[in-house]
Design a protein around this motif. Structure first.
Motif, mmCIF file in Angstrom:
data_model
loop_
_atom_site.group_PDB
_atom_site.id
_atom_site.type_symbol
_atom_site.label_atom_id
_atom_site.label_comp_id
_atom_site.label_asym_id
_atom_site.label_seq_id
_atom_site.Cartn_x
_atom_site.Cartn_y
_atom_site.Cartn_z
ATOM 1 N N TYR A 17 0.817 -1.207 0.000
ATOM 2 C CA TYR A 17 0.000 0.000 0.000
ATOM 3 C C TYR A 17 0.855 1.263 0.000
ATOM 4 O O TYR A 17 1.917 1.303 0.595
ATOM 5 N N ASP A 19 0.819 5.559 0.743
ATOM 6 C CA ASP A 19 0.241 6.456 1.742
ATOM 7 C C ASP A 19 -0.804 7.349 1.074
ATOM 8 O O ASP A 19 -0.484 8.441 0.595
ATOM 9 N N GLN A 52 -9.848 3.545 11.174
ATOM 10 C CA GLN A 52 -9.000 4.512 10.489
ATOM 11 C C GLN A 52 -8.232 5.267 11.564
ATOM 12 O O GLN A 52 -8.536 5.158 12.755
ATOM 13 N N SER A 89 -2.133 0.213 6.368
ATOM 14 C CA SER A 89 -3.398 0.224 5.632
ATOM 15 C C SER A 89 -4.073 1.587 5.728
ATOM 16 O O SER A 89 -3.987 2.255 6.757
ATOM 17 N N ALA A 90 -4.753 1.965 4.651
ATOM 18 C CA ALA A 90 -5.536 3.200 4.687
ATOM 19 C C ALA A 90 -6.763 3.018 5.577
ATOM 20 O O ALA A 90 -7.215 3.950 6.232
ATOM 21 N N GLY A 162 -5.982 -0.560 0.962
ATOM 22 C CA GLY A 162 -5.138 0.578 0.630
ATOM 23 C C GLY A 162 -4.925 0.688 -0.867
ATOM 24 O O GLY A 162 -5.083 -0.281 -1.607
#
Length: 184
Positions: A17, A19, A52, A89-90, A162
């Motif tokens: 992933y 950013d 999140q 991970s997002a 992500g």
């Protein structure tokens, strides 16, 4: 075409992933896709918890700590991975199942419905260019210590999500003819 999307679906891991934040609207669309999964007796057993920001860090810390508590010979690589995957991970979506209190259908059917909901999410992610990966670590049974789960609810794993910027490999499958018996 839906068949093309199915063939393009891949596991994309947190280490891949970049950013980049997944907009809340996209997460809502992904969850809405899950909500249309087939399920027997309309039990709609899928439940999701979206992590999140700081909650991802807390999840990673919990997972790595719990693994070290319960594993007789914890591996440093696993400790690091459990801690870092959520942060990379997002978003992380905890995949949960709420058992029908009436037990109107067998549990395996509700598990299958949750898996179909996740497949819908995965295909929607694929369409949006979002990578994801379903992980069910061995310590999943302890998630009631992290989440406030309802009675009859259990966590089945995590959908790590992500954006990514690398080319994914082609999928491979053995021919379907080797897996089917035709009866007349």
């Amino acid at each position: 075409m839906i068949r093309d999307l199915i063939k393009e679906r891949r596991s994309v891991f947190p280490v891949q992933y970049i950013d980049m934040v997944i907009p809340k609207e996209n997460l809502q669309q992904i969850l809405e896709s899950a909500n249309w999964a087939p399920n027997h007796n309309n039990t709609e057993p899928w439940r999701f918890k979206v992590l999140q920001g700081e909650s991802k860090t807390k999840l990673g810390e919990f997972l790595s700590k719990k693994y070290q508590e319960v594993e007789e010979h914890p591996k440093q690589v696993k400790i690091k991975k459990l801690k870092s995957n959520p942060k990379k991970s997002a978003a992380v979506i905890a995949i949960c199942m709420q058992r029908d209190p009436k037990e109107s259908v067998p549990e395996w059917e509700e598990l299958a419905a949750v898996a179909m909901a996740v497949q819908n999410m995965w295909l929607t992610c694929t369409e949006m260019g979002i990578g994801c990966y379903w992980s069910s670590p061995g310590i999943i049974e302890y998630m009631d210590e992290f989440f406030d789960l309802a009675e009859g609810e259990k966590c089945l794993g995590f959908l790590y999500m992500g954006y990514y910027d690398e080319e994914l490999p082609q999928g491979k499958r053995k021919p379907i003819k080797d897996k089917v018996v035709w009866l007349d």
